[in-house]
Write an enzyme that holds these catalytic residues in place. Structure first.
Site, PDB file in Angstrom:
ATOM      1  N   ASP A 151      29.198  80.148  58.987  1.00 55.85           N
ATOM      2  CA  ASP A 151      27.916  80.517  58.382  1.00 55.85           C
ATOM      3  C   ASP A 151      27.805  80.024  56.944  1.00 55.85           C
ATOM      4  O   ASP A 151      26.720  80.005  56.372  1.00 55.85           O
ATOM      5  CB  ASP A 151      27.709  82.043  58.447  1.00 55.85           C
ATOM      6  CG  ASP A 151      27.294  82.494  59.845  1.00 55.85           C
ATOM      7  OD1 ASP A 151      27.339  81.663  60.772  1.00 55.85           O
ATOM      8  OD2 ASP A 151      26.929  83.673  60.020  1.00 55.85           O
ATOM      9  N   ASP A 181     -14.715  53.778  46.739  1.00 58.99           N
ATOM     10  CA  ASP A 181     -13.587  53.275  47.509  1.00 58.99           C
ATOM     11  C   ASP A 181     -13.063  54.318  48.488  1.00 58.99           C
ATOM     12  O   ASP A 181     -12.331  54.004  49.414  1.00 58.99           O
ATOM     13  CB  ASP A 181     -12.461  52.848  46.565  1.00 58.99           C
ATOM     14  CG  ASP A 181     -11.987  54.008  45.728  1.00 58.99           C
ATOM     15  OD1 ASP A 181     -12.666  54.333  44.733  1.00 58.99           O
ATOM     16  OD2 ASP A 181     -10.977  54.634  46.083  1.00 58.99           O
ATOM     17  N   GLY A 205      -9.377  51.073  52.997  1.00 61.76           N
ATOM     18  CA  GLY A 205     -10.621  50.825  53.703  1.00 61.76           C
ATOM     19  C   GLY A 205     -10.860  49.385  54.106  1.00 61.76           C
ATOM     20  O   GLY A 205     -11.062  49.083  55.280  1.00 61.76           O
ATOM     21  N   LEU A 206     -10.806  48.465  53.128  1.00 61.76           N
ATOM     22  CA  LEU A 206     -11.133  47.082  53.452  1.00 61.76           C
ATOM     23  C   LEU A 206     -10.097  46.483  54.378  1.00 61.76           C
ATOM     24  O   LEU A 206     -10.418  45.697  55.265  1.00 61.76           O
ATOM     25  CB  LEU A 206     -11.259  46.253  52.173  1.00 61.76           C
ATOM     26  CG  LEU A 206     -12.579  46.482  51.423  1.00 61.76           C
ATOM     27  CD1 LEU A 206     -12.604  45.682  50.138  1.00 61.76           C
ATOM     28  CD2 LEU A 206     -13.763  46.122  52.313  1.00 61.76           C
TER      29      LEU A 206
END
Lengths: 429, 533
Positions: free
Chosen positions: B36, B287, B422-423
């Site tokens: 333990d 953006d 994104g682009l």
């Protein structure tokens, strides 16, 4: 600062005499045998390890594995709940249900280990009977065996011992009259392959390994089997093999050039390999390994090393580091010392070496702090705290998870000890 | 029994360790078997603590069971006191320790140690880590602050004029997800409001600090999972109100400012006027348009999930397609949140169930724990970690809170970073046969290897995923046998891999709904029009 050091009087050096071993009782900062599952489940590729235990067991294996990398690992935990503790009948029913669920889910599994834990031991859940019952139900698709990895019974690598010992009665009887060699103890596949090539060159053709890479290729065993232990923690497995009539070849362990040579020689002698052939086969590998070790001698020679107990590999490692790399042994801790299996190793240790069997971690830390070794080999719970105190440490667990046996790994093994020292020297900030 | 592959939470005594290790001057004596002690490495390795957790384990073995484990406990407890000289101790047992019924509390009492000894009884076979942390903290607060509680019925004295209001920060522990940095962020926010932090606990507090918790005017509950119980007790005994808002996200931080200002009797307006998060402007900047309605799946502890869902939906403009938690104790909170987003809550601690859910939902982003990070990696879905269980990576060297305005900045960066920009996403769609910019390409700002197709079996042995695929097939065959014409199948390949699975399923569903047996290119585009949002 006044530190009272207990039990630090070094045993008297007696040339040629067996080293004096100090026993220590107290808090043990070591893993339990369940940890072995982390490498065993990769080694035996169609086996599943089902721990019958508590959430702590599941959490331990997950944490010891360190990462959660496997898609769906071939291990899991049947976590006992309140109602399982109330009655053993229910616990057995529950276990059967879980195993059926598991086997349905993993049709690729051929061998299932029920692994006992501290809680299953304390409530006396008989997993060997459960394994018999379940084996009857699922054979021939799945063979069910059991062993204990509980911390009450096993320390770290002893889990592998218990696992392999449970396999021995399952091994087919050898029918061949020819003597065969069995190498016992988990080795990395690459190391096994190297040894196979060497044994082959020595003319020892019948070589088998335990554990096998696959449960369908269990090695056979019988009175004509001679076995070499590749690991120092296999007391029960060796006894089980001896019960099957096999004979253990006494040898040091295949760590470092010297250890590997002596280990191979034990087999060569038992199989009547000509000394000239032995030299011819091993000499190129020995020279290559010695050259490679030379790179680390400068980093390690004369450095003082302190072993906390961990895997039982400590004594062979200490022998390698002291004899092949001239390191000084401050204290060699081991969780358990098997005097018979380690006899060849103990003979090679420098006289007067301080060996401690067992542990009282607080006292041992006191001794380590007082000794200020150059390198402390310890478990993951102790390493960063010791580093923060300015000591250099090596994680012991890496020695279990890395291919370190054999000639071509001797320098890798040395590098594991050199790296922390090199690193500390590099860091200026 | 419960079959478990990976666990989200450790056992309850690990929760107690998180409290003890976060505190100073406290020592925990745990009746536990060898092995333990692994729990130490959670703190020294994952959190890189430079000291061992203040825990002494009795590490009893089989040979002790026949003898006197109770004596072993007493020796360990006495030894721990003498060696570490703590201001207070907690005693208890791990899962195996409880089975041998040695009564650590009674044994410790018999030792008559000269410091307070608090017994924590944690039902190891029913409860888990967070519950254990909450219970331990509560027992400590009760035992140490309790003696200073005012008599029942008495009023809380008014704060002297001219004295700054004070509060306690409750909940941060060792091994918490960003607790270290959240404490700094919230302390600074409170200071700006003119409120002083009296005690932060458990993290950094001594037993003596816990004894003066009642001095503060109110409590800030940072992590309800750990602090709710203690805060409720403090409210009952000391008439200290506590905060309900967890300041994760911009809106929640602003609400939190108003809430604490009301509790402290200060004016929130100057701080509200002068502070802002970049998250707000970055989300509005053009953006970020590509983030609109990105499908996110959220899983973790309840507090972080509820907060993340709100941020995702209202502050970044994602669409929450699923959420859930592993903490059953907070199921109610998660069910309420699920209603807001019109999704089914997933309340489970079964990792495989979560994995199946992610595979089924095809999210474009997973916000989860380290476990979901692995699920997402395998399924080829971007992921950001928002909650415990933690990994070494969740203790960054830099300042990276989740709470407050700086926390919102960190969250914006952390969540947006794994996504394709994104682009880039558009270009990938337009020129899919480009030899460099090919199918399955990872976002170009991330160096890792291309990911496997969503829901494709990643490994032969990976039954979890294989099962999901099979289920899908079965559902299809039982509804209508739908086959794909070769040209339609080819056209499907032109759809970006990360939405291809969804397109396939939608088209098949559409085809079976309208009774089309063979999916042609036309069916594909009909389905696209049908499901277009």
């Amino acid at each position: 600062m006044t530190v009272q050091l207990q039990g630090c009087a070094a045993p008297a050096a007696q040339d040629g005499a067996a080293p004096v071993v100090r026993h220590e009782r107290g808090q043990h900062e070591v893993f339990c045998g369940l940890t072995g599952i982390v490498w065993l489940h990769r080694k035996i590729q169609d086996a599943f390890f089902l721990v019958v235990g508590s959430r702590t067991c599941a959490h331990l294996i997950q944490s010891a594995a360190g990462v959660m990398i496997f898609a769906e690992p071939r291990f899991g935990t049947a976590i006992m709940e309140e109602k399982d503790l109330a009655g053993l009948t229910d616990a057995n029913d529950e276990l059967d249900r879980i195993v059926a669920q598991l086997i349905a889910r993993r049709p690729d599994i051929k061998l299932l280990f029920l692994v006992g834990s501290c809680p299953s031991e304390v409530i006396k859940l008989d997993l060997s009977r459960a394994a018999l019952r379940l084996s009857k139900r699922f054979m021939p698709q799945v063979r069910v065996l059991s062993y204990t990895g509980s911390g009450l019974e096993t320390t770290f690598t002893q889990g592998e011992d218990a696992c392999l010992a449970s396999l021995v009665p399952e091994l087919p009887a050898s029918t061949s009259t020819e003597t065969s060699l069995l190498v016992v103890g988990s080795l990395a596949d690459v190391v096994e392959d190297q040894f196979i090539r060497i044994f082959d060159a020595l003319g020892i053709k019948s070589v088998q390994f335990l554990p096998p890479r696959n449960s369908t290729s269990l090695p056979s065993v019988g009175p004509n089997t001679k076995f070499l232990l590749a690991q120092p923690f296999l007391a029960d497995t060796a006894r089980e093999l001896e019960n099957r009539g096999a004979t253990r070849l006494a040898a040091p362990f295949p760590l470092g050039v010297e250890g590997t040579t002596a280990w191979l020689r034990a087999a060569a002698d038992a199989f009547g390999v000509d000394a000239a052939l032995f030299d011819k086969v091993t000499q190129p590998a020995r020279s290559r390994a010695e050259r490679a070790l030379e790179n680390f001698r400068q980093d390690l020679a004369g450095r003082r090393i302190f072993f906390f107990p961990d895997s039982q590999l400590e004594i062979p490692l200490a022998r390698f580091l002291s004899r092949e790399l001239s390191m000084q042994l401050v204290e060699v801790g081991t969780p358990y010392l098997h005097r018979e299996h380690l006899a060849e190793e103990l003979k090679l240790l420098p006289a007067g070496v301080a060996i401690t069997e067992g542990q009282d971690v607080d006292l041992q830390l006191d001794r380590c702090r007082a000794a200020r070794p150059d390198l402390a080999v310890c478990g993951l719970g102790l390493a960063n705290p010791l580093e923060a105190e300015g000591m250099t440490t090596k994680w012991a667990i890496e020695l279990v998870f890395t291919p370190i046996q054999g000639y071509d790994q001797a320098s890798d093994l040395a590098e594991l000890f050199a790296r922390p020292l090199v690193r500390r020297a590099k860091l200026v900030a | 029994m419960q079959l478990t592959v990976w666990t989200y939470e450790g056992p309850p005594h690990v929760g107690a360790m998180r409290v003890a290790t976060g505190m100073e001057g406290l020592h925990y004596v745990l009746h536990a078997p060898q092995g333990d002690t692994y729990a130490d490495l959670l703190f020294t390795m994952i959190e890189r603590r430079n000291q061992r957790p203040p825990v002494t384990y009795t590490t009893f073995a089989a040979r002790d069971l026949g003898k006197d484990t109770a004596e072993l406990f007493k020796t360990a407890a006495r030894g721990a006191y003498e060696r570490f000289k703590p201001q207070a101790m907690i005693v208890g047992a791990s899962c195996t320790g409880t089975l041998i019924q040695d009564d650590p509390g009674g044994l410790a009492k018999a030792l008559a140690l000269p410091v307070p000894v608090v017994t924590v009884d944690l039902p190891a076979y029913q409860r888990k880590e967070n519950w254990g942390a909450a219970e331990t903290f509560y027992q400590l607060v009760r035992a140490l602050a309790g003696p200073k509680a005012p008599p029942p019925g008495s009023q809380r004295p008014a704060r002297p004029a001219g004295q700054r209001p004070t509060c306690n920060l409750l909940g941060p522990t060792a091994l918490g997800f960003r607790h270290r940095d959240d404490v700094r962020e919230i302390t600074s926010l409170l200071n700006q409001l003119g409120i002083d932090v009296s005690v932060t606990a458990p993290m950094g507090a001594t037993p003596a600090d816990l004894a003066r918790l009642g001095d503060a005017d109110f409590n800030v509950v940072m992590y309800p999972e750990i602090a709710s119980q203690a805060a409720s007790w403090l409210q009952r005994m000391f008439h200290q109100p506590f905060t309900k808002v967890v300041p994760i996200g911009v809106s929640a931080t602003r609400e939190f400012i108003k809430e604490v200002a009301a509790l402290a009797g200060v004016d929130p307006e100057p701080v509200l006027k002068n502070s802002s998060s970049r998250l707000t402007w970055y989300s509005h900047s053009v953006d970020s348009t590509y983030l609109t309605n990105k499908r996110v799946f959220i899983f973790g502890d309840a507090t972080h999930v509820v907060a993340a869902a709100r941020i995702a939906s209202q502050e970044i403009g994602f669409k929450v397609v699923g959420l859930g938690t592993y903490s059953r104790e907070f199921g109610r909170e998660i069910r309420e949140a699920a209603k807001l987003y019109d999704v089914e809550p997933l309340i489970t601690d079964d990792y495989l169930e979560v994995e199946a859910k992610v595979a089924e939902l095809h999210p474009e982003l997973v916000l989860g724990t380290q476990m979901e990070r692995h699920i997402a990696k395998r399924l080829g879905v971007p992921c950001a970690v928002i909650s415990a269980p933690v990994h070494v990576q969740d203790f960054p060297a830099r300042y990276a809170p989740q709470m407050g305005f700086e926390g919102a900045n960190v969250i914006f960066d952390t969540w947006v970073h794994p996504l394709m920009m994104g682009l880039e996403e558009h270009l990938l769609q337009m020129f899919r046969d480009d030899f460099e910019f090919k199918d399955g390409a990872a976002p170009s700002h991330l160096g890792h290897a291309p990911v496997a197709e969503v829901a494709a079996p990643a490994m032969a042995a990976d039954v979890a995923i294989a099962e999901v695929t099979t289920t899908t097939v079965t559902t299809e065959t039982t509804t209508t046998t739908v086959v794909w014409a070769a040209d339609a199948e080819k056209e499907l390949r032109k759809i970006p891999f990360f939405v291809r699975g969804k397109a396939r399923r939608n088209t098949e569903r559409y085809a079976s709904e309208i009774g089309v047996a063979t999916i042609t290119v036309e069916t594909l585009y009909d389905a696209k029009a049908h499901f277009s949002r």
